[in-house]
Design a protein around this motif. Structure first.
Motif, mmCIF file in Angstrom:
data_model
loop_
_atom_site.group_PDB
_atom_site.id
_atom_site.type_symbol
_atom_site.label_atom_id
_atom_site.label_comp_id
_atom_site.label_asym_id
_atom_site.label_seq_id
_atom_site.Cartn_x
_atom_site.Cartn_y
_atom_site.Cartn_z
ATOM 1 N N THR A 52 0.831 -1.211 0.000
ATOM 2 C CA THR A 52 0.000 0.000 0.000
ATOM 3 C C THR A 52 0.861 1.255 0.000
ATOM 4 O O THR A 52 0.561 2.222 -0.706
ATOM 5 C CB THR A 52 -0.923 -0.004 1.237
ATOM 6 O OG1 THR A 52 -1.674 -1.215 1.271
ATOM 7 C CG2 THR A 52 -1.881 1.169 1.195
ATOM 8 N N ALA A 53 1.935 1.256 0.783
ATOM 9 C CA ALA A 53 2.829 2.417 0.814
ATOM 10 C C ALA A 53 3.485 2.641 -0.543
ATOM 11 O O ALA A 53 3.635 3.791 -0.995
ATOM 12 C CB ALA A 53 3.894 2.217 1.894
ATOM 13 N N LEU A 54 3.854 1.569 -1.223
ATOM 14 C CA LEU A 54 4.455 1.711 -2.550
ATOM 15 C C LEU A 54 3.441 2.270 -3.540
ATOM 16 O O LEU A 54 3.791 3.112 -4.385
ATOM 17 C CB LEU A 54 4.993 0.356 -3.025
ATOM 18 C CG LEU A 54 6.133 -0.247 -2.195
ATOM 19 C CD1 LEU A 54 6.562 -1.590 -2.778
ATOM 20 C CD2 LEU A 54 7.312 0.711 -2.106
ATOM 21 N N VAL A 55 2.205 1.818 -3.453
ATOM 22 C CA VAL A 55 1.155 2.364 -4.323
ATOM 23 C C VAL A 55 0.963 3.854 -4.057
ATOM 24 O O VAL A 55 0.805 4.664 -4.991
ATOM 25 C CB VAL A 55 -0.167 1.589 -4.113
ATOM 26 C CG1 VAL A 55 -1.335 2.302 -4.797
ATOM 27 C CG2 VAL A 55 -0.031 0.166 -4.632
ATOM 28 N N TRP A 56 0.999 4.249 -2.791
ATOM 29 C CA TRP A 56 0.844 5.664 -2.429
ATOM 30 C C TRP A 56 1.962 6.504 -3.029
ATOM 31 O O TRP A 56 1.727 7.601 -3.532
ATOM 32 C CB TRP A 56 0.832 5.790 -0.913
ATOM 33 C CG TRP A 56 0.563 7.170 -0.394
ATOM 34 C CD1 TRP A 56 -0.661 7.740 -0.148
ATOM 35 C CD2 TRP A 56 1.535 8.167 -0.041
ATOM 36 N NE1 TRP A 56 -0.517 9.014 0.339
ATOM 37 C CE2 TRP A 56 0.831 9.308 0.410
ATOM 38 C CE3 TRP A 56 2.919 8.197 -0.060
ATOM 39 C CZ2 TRP A 56 1.472 10.470 0.832
ATOM 40 C CZ3 TRP A 56 3.569 9.350 0.355
ATOM 41 C CH2 TRP A 56 2.855 10.469 0.803
ATOM 42 N N LEU A 57 3.181 5.987 -2.991
ATOM 43 C CA LEU A 57 4.305 6.718 -3.595
ATOM 44 C C LEU A 57 4.144 6.844 -5.098
ATOM 45 O O LEU A 57 4.469 7.883 -5.688
ATOM 46 C CB LEU A 57 5.614 5.999 -3.267
ATOM 47 C CG LEU A 57 6.091 6.063 -1.807
ATOM 48 C CD1 LEU A 57 7.319 5.178 -1.602
ATOM 49 C CD2 LEU A 57 6.400 7.504 -1.389
ATOM 50 N N CYS A 113 -2.731 3.698 4.355
ATOM 51 C CA CYS A 113 -2.293 2.342 4.701
ATOM 52 C C CYS A 113 -3.245 1.690 5.693
ATOM 53 O O CYS A 113 -3.557 0.492 5.572
ATOM 54 C CB CYS A 113 -0.881 2.387 5.286
ATOM 55 S SG CYS A 113 0.415 2.721 4.078
ATOM 56 N N ALA A 114 -3.708 2.461 6.682
ATOM 57 C CA ALA A 114 -4.639 1.910 7.666
ATOM 58 C C ALA A 114 -5.941 1.474 7.003
ATOM 59 O O ALA A 114 -6.478 0.397 7.319
ATOM 60 C CB ALA A 114 -4.919 2.949 8.750
ATOM 61 N N ALA A 115 -6.450 2.290 6.075
ATOM 62 C CA ALA A 115 -7.715 1.964 5.416
ATOM 63 C C ALA A 115 -7.597 0.674 4.606
ATOM 64 O O ALA A 115 -8.459 -0.217 4.692
ATOM 65 C CB ALA A 115 -8.132 3.126 4.515
ATOM 66 N N LEU A 136 -5.868 -6.096 14.701
ATOM 67 C CA LEU A 136 -6.356 -4.739 14.467
ATOM 68 C C LEU A 136 -5.358 -3.676 14.923
ATOM 69 O O LEU A 136 -5.419 -2.529 14.459
ATOM 70 C CB LEU A 136 -7.689 -4.565 15.202
ATOM 71 C CG LEU A 136 -8.572 -3.362 14.893
ATOM 72 C CD1 LEU A 136 -8.965 -3.329 13.426
ATOM 73 C CD2 LEU A 136 -9.819 -3.399 15.770
ATOM 74 N N TYR A 137 -4.467 -4.027 15.812
ATOM 75 C CA TYR A 137 -3.589 -3.046 16.454
ATOM 76 C C TYR A 137 -2.801 -2.160 15.481
ATOM 77 O O TYR A 137 -2.807 -0.931 15.634
ATOM 78 C CB TYR A 137 -2.641 -3.765 17.416
ATOM 79 C CG TYR A 137 -1.588 -2.891 18.033
ATOM 80 C CD1 TYR A 137 -1.919 -1.902 18.957
ATOM 81 C CD2 TYR A 137 -0.241 -3.043 17.698
ATOM 82 C CE1 TYR A 137 -0.949 -1.098 19.533
ATOM 83 C CE2 TYR A 137 0.734 -2.242 18.271
ATOM 84 C CZ TYR A 137 0.383 -1.267 19.182
ATOM 85 O OH TYR A 137 1.342 -0.467 19.746
ATOM 86 N N PRO A 138 -2.114 -2.686 14.469
ATOM 87 C CA PRO A 138 -1.370 -1.786 13.573
ATOM 88 C C PRO A 138 -2.258 -0.749 12.896
ATOM 89 O O PRO A 138 -1.881 0.426 12.770
ATOM 90 C CB PRO A 138 -0.755 -2.740 12.540
ATOM 91 C CG PRO A 138 -0.712 -4.067 13.231
ATOM 92 C CD PRO A 138 -1.930 -4.101 14.096
ATOM 93 N N GLY A 139 -3.452 -1.147 12.463
ATOM 94 C CA GLY A 139 -4.359 -0.209 11.824
ATOM 95 C C GLY A 139 -4.830 0.877 12.764
ATOM 96 O O GLY A 139 -4.914 2.053 12.393
ATOM 97 N N VAL A 145 -3.238 2.106 15.391
ATOM 98 C CA VAL A 145 -2.149 3.044 15.669
ATOM 99 C C VAL A 145 -1.944 4.004 14.496
ATOM 100 O O VAL A 145 -1.735 5.209 14.696
ATOM 101 C CB VAL A 145 -0.847 2.285 15.978
ATOM 102 C CG1 VAL A 145 0.327 3.249 16.110
ATOM 103 C CG2 VAL A 145 -1.004 1.495 17.268
ATOM 104 N N LEU A 146 -2.043 3.519 13.272
ATOM 105 C CA LEU A 146 -1.855 4.400 12.123
ATOM 106 C C LEU A 146 -3.007 5.405 11.997
ATOM 107 O O LEU A 146 -2.793 6.550 11.580
ATOM 108 C CB LEU A 146 -1.729 3.581 10.840
ATOM 109 C CG LEU A 146 -0.463 2.724 10.726
ATOM 110 C CD1 LEU A 146 -0.319 2.178 9.308
ATOM 111 C CD2 LEU A 146 0.788 3.497 11.116
ATOM 112 N N VAL A 147 -4.213 4.999 12.353
ATOM 113 C CA VAL A 147 -5.333 5.956 12.359
ATOM 114 C C VAL A 147 -5.075 7.058 13.379
ATOM 115 O O VAL A 147 -5.272 8.250 13.100
ATOM 116 C CB VAL A 147 -6.662 5.227 12.664
ATOM 117 C CG1 VAL A 147 -7.778 6.240 12.927
ATOM 118 C CG2 VAL A 147 -7.058 4.330 11.499
ATOM 119 N N VAL A 148 -4.632 6.686 14.577
ATOM 120 C CA VAL A 148 -4.348 7.673 15.616
ATOM 121 C C VAL A 148 -3.195 8.579 15.194
ATOM 122 O O VAL A 148 -3.220 9.795 15.423
ATOM 123 C CB VAL A 148 -4.047 6.963 16.951
ATOM 124 C CG1 VAL A 148 -3.571 7.950 18.005
ATOM 125 C CG2 VAL A 148 -5.298 6.246 17.453
#
Length: 481
Positions: A212-217, A315-317, A334-337, A339-342
């Motif tokens: 997802t991060a690579l797609v964002w870039l 990335c969270a979405a 769910l934890y990584p998602g 934290v990224l939302v916060v």
């Protein structure tokens, strides 16, 4: 008598400014202190509590590390078929060897030593939170965001734990901040790619975030950052391949075995169960601080103005969609998602608080928001740490007279393993006095220590010659001569 020649001031570029460094130091010290406190707090909590959020905390890192360092231990099935890599347990094993050299033989002492690199990793994560927020809300906003994320309840619960989610999430936050930078694209890509790669090494499920991060870039057309991200990530991947080759006999053996078990074959759902898509709804709603929903309109407004979603939110979405679509579900996934939302929402919260005209309003809103950050720890994740059991096991096996241990009212995967027993003695678990393990332990005179949860089988243990020696929370410690 002639007048003295006038003293001319040096040009502005060389005028000494003694107050500037002092001001910079004064500004830096609160940040350094906050980073140290926020980085160490989850590790201190985890060591003080002991226990486990999930059996994987013990049997996917601590126990394999103990086995690697001492030659004995309980290896879960994943470590027999090669479904995991040895990176984190291998590092922990070297630290356990160091503990032996230093004479740290108490389980709490060597568990604390293992917490040191994890505290440093979390401090790096905290620094990334500050940098990410500082670009959006200034220095004070960065400090406030650092507190809002650092005191976020699930972070306090998870970040000091030896779970793949705990380690991987810290690396993900570092990567989000690095790839978000506009300046120094080479360094941003190298740091971001390194952190993304290590996030996957710590937990293969984080590969979704990497893609997802690579797609964002690509969408942002940040080609130079993308190139160096891929370069650094490739370096980590080659290291993982070499590690698997050395430990499992085949490059990337653990990664392909993981993908096959969890994604392609559906064995994870058959072995551990499948859940409906709504499984994550309650932990998601209760796991986020209430201020996230309050600042959501501000985030939507910024999204409309910039026509682009921030990297951590994007990335969270995508990650949330991926885990909802996956059949086997657990709250900890769910934890990584979360934290990224916060992380994505914290700068908007900081900016809103700092925009208040009155100091009283700023301090009041800030305090309420930080308290709200703590609240989700009560709801997420739903678990019983059983820290009193682990502390009772440590207490029961400390003296030289302990030759064997029985743990009553607990299964194998809920116990602390050889890691918390700390010595190579026979031990077992059982649920009831009628169980074969209980009956065998009563006949085996090597078993001279017992720990039982909520008083189960105390009478039967006493009938077999045990006596109560200590009460540790809900756990009763017994011994016999």
């Amino acid at each position: 008598m002639t007048a003295p020649a006038p003293v001319t001031a040096p040009p502005p570029s060389v005028v000494p400014t003694p107050d500037a460094p002092s001001a910079e130091v004064r500004q830096r010290w609160p940040l350094v202190l906050l980073l140290g406190a926020v980085g160490a707090l989850p590790a201190v909590i985890a060591v003080a509590q002991l226990g486990r959020i999930h059996p994987d905390e013990v049997y996917q890192l601590l126990e394999p590390a103990w086995y690697r360092a001492h030659g004995y231990g309980v290896l879960a099935w994943e470590w027999r078929v090669g479904l995991r890599n040895w990176a984190a347990p291998g590092l922990a094993a070297w630290l356990l060897r160091l503990a032996d050299v230093l004479g740290l033989t108490h389980p709490v002492a060597y568990r604390a030593l293992l917490a040191v690199p994890q505290a440093a990793l979390h401090g790096w994560m905290a620094w990334a939170v500050y940098r990410f927020a500082e670009r959006r809300a200034g220095h004070v906003g960065g400090l406030f965001s650092l507190l809002a994320v650092g005191l976020y309840g699930p972070v306090l619960v998870f970040a000091g734990r030896t779970l793949g989610e705990s380690l991987s999430t810290a690396f993900l936050v570092v990567a989000m901040e690095a790839l978000d930078r506009e300046e120094r694209p080479v360094r941003a890509g190298l740091v971001g790619g390194l952190a993304l790669g290590l996030a996957v090494v710590a937990r293969y499920g984080s590969a979704v975030m990497v893609l997802t991060a690579l797609v964002w870039l690509v969408m942002a057309r940040r080609w130079r950052v993308l190139a160096f991200t891929c370069l650094a990530g490739l370096g980590v991947a080659l290291g993982l391949g070499a590690l698997d080759w050395a430990t499992w006999g085949k490059p990337f053996h653990s990664f392909f075995a993981y993908v096959d078990f969890n994604v392609l074959s559906g064995q994870a759902a058959r072995q551990f169960g499948a859940s409906p898509p709504g499984f994550y709804l309650h932990p998601f709603l209760t796991g986020l601080p209430v201020w996230v929903w309050a600042v959501a309109p501000l985030g939507l407004l910024a999204l409309r103005q910039r026509l682009a979603m921030s990297l951590p939110l994007f990335c969270a979405a995508v990650y949330l969609v991926a885990i909802i679509a996956t059949a086997h579900k657990e709250e900890r996934f769910l934890y990584p998602g979360l934290v990224l939302v916060v992380l994505a929402a914290a700068p908007s919260l900081a900016a809103f608080v700092l925009r208040q005209a009155e100091a009283r309003a700023r301090w009041g809103l800030g305090a309420v928001a930080l308290l709200a950050s703590l609240v989700p720890a009560h709801f997420y994740p739903p678990m019983d740490l059983r820290g009193d059991q682990f502390r009772a096991i440590v207490s029961a096996t400390r003296d030289d007279g302990a030759r064997g241990l029985l743990i009553v009212n607990e299964g194998l995967w809920g116990s602390g393993g050889f890691f918390y027993i700390g010595k190579n003695i026979p031990w077992g678990t059982c649920d009831h006095p009628s169980d074969a393990n209980f009956q065998g332990a009563m006949r085996d005179r090597r078993i001279n220590r017992a720990v039982t949860f909520e008083g189960r089988a105390v009478a039967e243990l006493q009938a077999a010659g045990f006596r109560v020696v200590e009460q540790v929370g809900r756990e009763t410690v017994l011994a016999r001569d």
